[in-house]
Design a protein around this motif. Sequence first.
Motif, PDB file in Angstrom:
ATOM      1  N   VAL A  58       0.386  -1.078   0.337  1.00 23.66           N
ATOM      2  CA  VAL A  58      -0.013   0.082   0.049  1.00 23.66           C
ATOM      3  C   VAL A  58       1.221   1.430  -0.348  1.00 23.66           C
ATOM      4  CG1 VAL A  58      -2.032   1.262   1.083  1.00 23.66           C
ATOM      5  CG2 VAL A  58      -1.759  -1.161   1.281  1.00 23.66           C
ATOM      6  N   THR A  59       0.986   2.222  -1.131  1.00 26.12           N
ATOM      7  CA  THR A  59       1.743   3.471  -1.227  1.00 26.12           C
ATOM      8  C   THR A  59       0.915   4.607  -1.745  1.00 26.12           C
ATOM      9  OG1 THR A  59       2.223   2.789  -3.195  1.00 26.12           O
ATOM     10  CG2 THR A  59       3.774   1.965  -1.436  1.00 26.12           C
ATOM     11  N   GLY A  60       1.879   5.884  -1.410  1.00 29.39           N
ATOM     12  CA  GLY A  60       1.265   6.776  -2.014  1.00 29.39           C
ATOM     13  C   GLY A  60      -0.280   7.517  -1.135  1.00 29.39           C
ATOM     14  N   PRO A  61      -0.540   7.022   0.033  1.00 26.04           N
ATOM     15  CA  PRO A  61      -1.758   8.128   0.658  1.00 26.04           C
ATOM     16  C   PRO A  61      -1.507   8.800  -0.094  1.00 26.04           C
ATOM     17  CG  PRO A  61      -0.267   6.904   2.599  1.00 26.04           C
ATOM     18  CD  PRO A  61       0.497   6.662   0.885  1.00 26.04           C
ATOM     19  N   VAL A  63      -5.258  11.938   1.125  1.00 26.78           N
ATOM     20  CA  VAL A  63      -6.212  12.602   0.383  1.00 26.78           C
ATOM     21  C   VAL A  63      -6.538  13.874  -0.307  1.00 26.78           C
ATOM     22  CG1 VAL A  63      -8.790  13.112   1.857  1.00 26.78           C
ATOM     23  CG2 VAL A  63      -6.922  11.539   3.035  1.00 26.78           C
ATOM     24  N   LEU A  64      -7.751  13.848  -0.794  1.00 28.12           N
ATOM     25  CA  LEU A  64      -7.743  14.879  -2.065  1.00 28.12           C
ATOM     26  C   LEU A  64      -8.509  16.081  -1.421  1.00 28.12           C
ATOM     27  CD1 LEU A  64      -8.101  12.926  -5.407  1.00 28.12           C
ATOM     28  CD2 LEU A  64      -6.824  14.578  -5.042  1.00 28.12           C
ATOM     29  N   PRO A  65      -8.388  17.251  -1.969  1.00 26.26           N
ATOM     30  CA  PRO A  65      -9.683  18.183  -1.628  1.00 26.26           C
ATOM     31  C   PRO A  65     -10.869  17.336  -1.484  1.00 26.26           C
ATOM     32  CG  PRO A  65      -8.073  19.424  -2.518  1.00 26.26           C
ATOM     33  CD  PRO A  65      -7.910  18.038  -3.050  1.00 26.26           C
ATOM     34  N   GLY A  66     -11.652  17.958  -0.925  1.00 29.34           N
ATOM     35  CA  GLY A  66     -12.593  16.865  -0.588  1.00 29.34           C
ATOM     36  C   GLY A  66     -13.133  15.567   0.079  1.00 29.34           C
ATOM     37  N   GLY A  67     -11.654  15.263   0.377  1.00 29.46           N
ATOM     38  CA  GLY A  67     -12.064  13.535   1.699  1.00 29.46           C
ATOM     39  C   GLY A  67     -11.826  12.441   0.654  1.00 29.46           C
ATOM     40  N   THR A  68     -11.666  12.392  -0.822  1.00 33.64           N
ATOM     41  CA  THR A  68     -11.583  11.217  -2.004  1.00 33.64           C
ATOM     42  C   THR A  68      -9.898  11.116  -1.456  1.00 33.64           C
ATOM     43  OG1 THR A  68     -13.357  12.111  -3.394  1.00 33.64           O
ATOM     44  CG2 THR A  68     -10.839  10.357  -3.733  1.00 33.64           C
ATOM     45  N   LEU A  69      -9.830   9.851  -0.873  1.00 31.70           N
ATOM     46  CA  LEU A  69      -8.250   8.980  -1.177  1.00 31.70           C
ATOM     47  C   LEU A  69      -7.756   8.584  -1.874  1.00 31.70           C
ATOM     48  CD1 LEU A  69      -5.684   7.334   1.112  1.00 31.70           C
ATOM     49  CD2 LEU A  69      -7.905   5.796   0.880  1.00 31.70           C
ATOM     50  N   LEU A  70      -6.567   8.874  -2.255  1.00 29.80           N
ATOM     51  CA  LEU A  70      -6.020   8.387  -3.309  1.00 29.80           C
ATOM     52  C   LEU A  70      -4.789   7.296  -2.231  1.00 29.80           C
ATOM     53  CD1 LEU A  70      -4.613  11.175  -5.307  1.00 29.80           C
ATOM     54  CD2 LEU A  70      -5.547   9.226  -5.925  1.00 29.80           C
ATOM     55  N   PHE A  71      -4.161   5.630  -3.837  1.00 30.03           N
ATOM     56  CA  PHE A  71      -3.188   5.808  -3.434  1.00 30.03           C
ATOM     57  C   PHE A  71      -2.981   4.316  -4.325  1.00 30.03           C
ATOM     58  CE2 PHE A  71      -6.971   2.911  -1.175  1.00 30.03           C
ATOM     59  CZ  PHE A  71      -6.640   1.793  -1.516  1.00 30.03           C
ATOM     60  N   SER A  72      -1.576   3.798  -4.324  1.00 26.71           N
ATOM     61  CA  SER A  72      -1.153   3.508  -5.363  1.00 26.71           C
ATOM     62  C   SER A  72      -1.044   1.217  -5.428  1.00 26.71           C
ATOM     63  CB  SER A  72       0.507   3.520  -5.613  1.00 26.71           C
ATOM     64  OG  SER A  72       0.306   4.959  -5.959  1.00 26.71           O
ATOM     65  N   LEU A  73      -1.065   0.891  -6.125  1.00 22.91           N
ATOM     66  CA  LEU A  73      -1.339  -0.605  -6.107  1.00 22.91           C
ATOM     67  C   LEU A  73       0.175  -0.454  -6.993  1.00 22.91           C
ATOM     68  CD1 LEU A  73      -2.581  -3.571  -6.112  1.00 22.91           C
ATOM     69  CD2 LEU A  73      -3.287  -3.169  -8.950  1.00 22.91           C
ATOM     70  N   GLN A  74       0.976  -1.361  -5.864  1.00 20.60           N
ATOM     71  CA  GLN A  74       2.103  -0.879  -6.435  1.00 20.60           C
ATOM     72  C   GLN A  74       2.853  -2.907  -6.629  1.00 20.60           C
ATOM     73  OE1 GLN A  74       6.028  -0.470  -3.705  1.00 20.60           O
ATOM     74  NE2 GLN A  74       6.072   1.154  -4.357  1.00 20.60           N
ATOM     75  N   HIS A  75       2.924  -2.742  -7.141  1.00 23.28           N
ATOM     76  CA  HIS A  75       3.680  -4.549  -7.600  1.00 23.28           C
ATOM     77  C   HIS A  75       2.618  -5.948  -7.521  1.00 23.28           C
ATOM     78  CE1 HIS A  75       5.355  -5.461  -3.918  1.00 23.28           C
ATOM     79  NE2 HIS A  75       5.919  -4.049  -4.020  1.00 23.28           N
ATOM     80  N   PRO A  76       1.619  -5.720  -7.539  1.00 23.11           N
ATOM     81  CA  PRO A  76       1.202  -6.635  -7.505  1.00 23.11           C
ATOM     82  C   PRO A  76       1.462  -7.526  -8.024  1.00 23.11           C
ATOM     83  CG  PRO A  76      -0.254  -5.504  -9.133  1.00 23.11           C
ATOM     84  CD  PRO A  76       1.634  -4.700  -8.651  1.00 23.11           C
ATOM     85  N   ASN A 233      12.862   6.927  -7.434  1.00 21.23           N
ATOM     86  CA  ASN A 233      11.398   7.660  -6.621  1.00 21.23           C
ATOM     87  C   ASN A 233      10.391   7.156  -5.691  1.00 21.23           C
ATOM     88  OD1 ASN A 233      12.840   8.447  -9.374  1.00 21.23           O
ATOM     89  ND2 ASN A 233      11.948  10.586  -7.529  1.00 21.23           N
ATOM     90  N   CYS A 234      10.461   6.908  -4.373  1.00 18.62           N
ATOM     91  CA  CYS A 234       9.849   6.367  -3.267  1.00 18.62           C
ATOM     92  C   CYS A 234       8.683   7.608  -3.207  1.00 18.62           C
ATOM     93  CB  CYS A 234      10.747   6.317  -2.048  1.00 18.62           C
ATOM     94  SG  CYS A 234      10.190   4.728  -1.040  1.00 18.62           S
ATOM     95  N   TYR A 235       9.011   7.338  -1.420  1.00 21.12           N
ATOM     96  CA  TYR A 235       7.542   8.875  -1.133  1.00 21.12           C
ATOM     97  C   TYR A 235       7.417  10.084  -1.453  1.00 21.12           C
ATOM     98  CZ  TYR A 235       3.155   9.247   1.960  1.00 21.12           C
ATOM     99  OH  TYR A 235       2.463   9.572   2.087  1.00 21.12           O
TER     100      TYR A 235
END
Length: 715
Positions: A58-61, A63-76, A233-235
């Motif tokens: 679980v990488t790259g969390p 929270v966008l304006p308005g509360g939407t959460l983004l995160f990445s799907l890394q090397h599944p 390039n990490c976090y």
Amino acid sequence: MVDFSRRQLMATSVAASVGASVAGGVVSGEEEDTDTDNAPSVDGEIKRFASTALGAEVTGPFVLPGGTLLFSLQHPSRENPEPFNSGGIGYVQGYQFEDGSDFEELDVPNTNEEKGRVRVGEGEYTLLARENDNLGNGEDLGMPTTPDGLEVDEFAGSRYTDLGYNPDMNQFIPTNDEGTEGLLFTNFESSPGNVTRMPISRDDDGTWSADLENTINLSNTEELRSLGGTRINCYGDVSPWDTPLSAEEEYAHTRTSLTSTVSDIVEDGTGVGHRGGAQFWNRPNPSEIQSAIDEYYGDDSWSVQGFWALGGLELLAYYLGADRVDQAGGYTENTTTPIADNYPNPYRTGYIVDFREPDAETPKPVKYHVFGRAAWECPDVQSDEKTVYLSSDGSNKGFYKFVADEPIPSYDDPMDVKGTLYAAKVTNKEAAAKKPPAEAELELEWLAMSRASNAEVAEWIAEYDDVSQVDYLETHADTDWQEDLEAALEEADKEVAENGNQNYITDEEIKEWGELWSEDPESTVADRGRDDLRKVPFLETRAAAKEIGATVEFRKSEGIDSIEDAEPGDYVYVGISEVNDGMSDDAGDLRTERVDGGLVYRGKLEDDYNISTLEPVIVGPDATDPADVADDALVNVDNIYVMDDGRVLCCEDADQFGRSYKNDCMYVYTPPELKDDGGDDESEETTENGGHGNGNGNGNGNNGNGNNGNGNNGN
């Protein structure tokens, strides 16, 4: 973070394929380990919000304006069903993180269907973009190219990982007042590294969409290539001046392995047993150095820390425009023919990159050389715009701080940024050693290493721009490599192992700098006529910190973050993915009990934005805790993101230990003061369980075909 590492101290070994994590024998279940008190435990509350697809971190969390959460799907895992079998960037549709908002805690994944996809407690995870998506300029998402447009993936050579497979950081820069439109900057953790800029926007129904037609790979811009590109390039973070900051996690910066110092080399009269991967940077086929060391020295072989991260260096050379001399059979076979031009300068990678003018046609990248060079997981810039805390990932690493003379955005030219680089020293080792990690606060003293401007450090770096793989052979071998390449390579390897790489900063320079510092820490080496040595702590940050007695013992210091506009009295959170290796041995400043599940510290900002104490607030399980304990505990924390209401998103990059499932999760941590102010009291405030650590290190790694392995990390 992606952790493609391999640890071994065996008398002989078989070299791991680059990109794979292979278990070794440094910190392992071979050691006897007793239960650690209060492992796991939480001062406050954690609730599971998400589980990712098998094989993925679980990488790259964000929270966008308005509360939407983004995160990445890394090397599944490539074995997951579509679309969860490739790297991707997604968001949670149908749920907003608002001030104090609650959610239904996600249960553990039980079925194969649940384990093979991304699950969230509320809403639904929706992908915005995926690995290999085609962009409007004809490039693929996350894929670096050569100056003439050939995808670097076309070349033979060692890999750090599959290119485009490892999205990490996501940082959003809004372009309208409502925050419904903006530019998403995403890191790709590879070599060459990459950062993409993707326009995204929110529709009236709350859905977000990506504009791939106008998305660009910043690695392929002349602006970034002119800086030497980036690696791993990490976090990252958004700066107080509203620009994205990308951290280069340059694991191959390790000059000496694990606890060794340059002084140890000088005292022993040889670097055998001490050298780290950085000393073999310009070796032809550098990632093969561990196999070579094992062959040369047999029973006296040692673990060359960070050697695996030399994978991808030759691809970086081709990205920079090197002639394709190291290829055979139509780019299908890598050889040891040395690269003579455009070979990467090691001192150009391992920094924090600021993308100034993020909404310009092409952002203007700036590397903050004055912050030091390391395997940076993330920076955390304070609201005074002068103080920056930095965490470095891997074994036996330091904790650092940079303080600028003036607010960083006040400098007309960011190359004029000037200030002091500090390394932390733990001063209460006796008290900390007598308590379990859950009860042991760490008291810090900050050692001022050196002062410089960004432009000064850039000038020092440029001195090493013309070093090539040919120089490695011609400087360190008597045999003419053009007549007998194999013999010349062995001679050069042994010479570098024993006496150091003379193409870069020497052992003697580092030792002399350390001696001058120790004589009078309040004075600069320039005051004593050695201005030439001021480069040492900026270019060889870890080695320099070791020389002056800083605590270079932290194990996998991961995400670091504080609330936006943090002020004195607020907290900076720091994740330690594993408490073992240098943190739990019987030497140095840190001698804590092992907690292989890691922990989270926090430090309260003082009036001058200093941190003098790290207090533990979340402690993971011991390695052998059973499923009823480990299933609901935070294991091997990685990225950390502090939301506006003070709650903390904690992401895992886990060796799952005794869990009933192998998926990494994201937890929401509510600090005790927020619970006391009326937060959700339904869950128990503190969890305490005993356990037994077998020492299996964290190491979700990709071997280039989507399979992930767990192993100890010698990064």
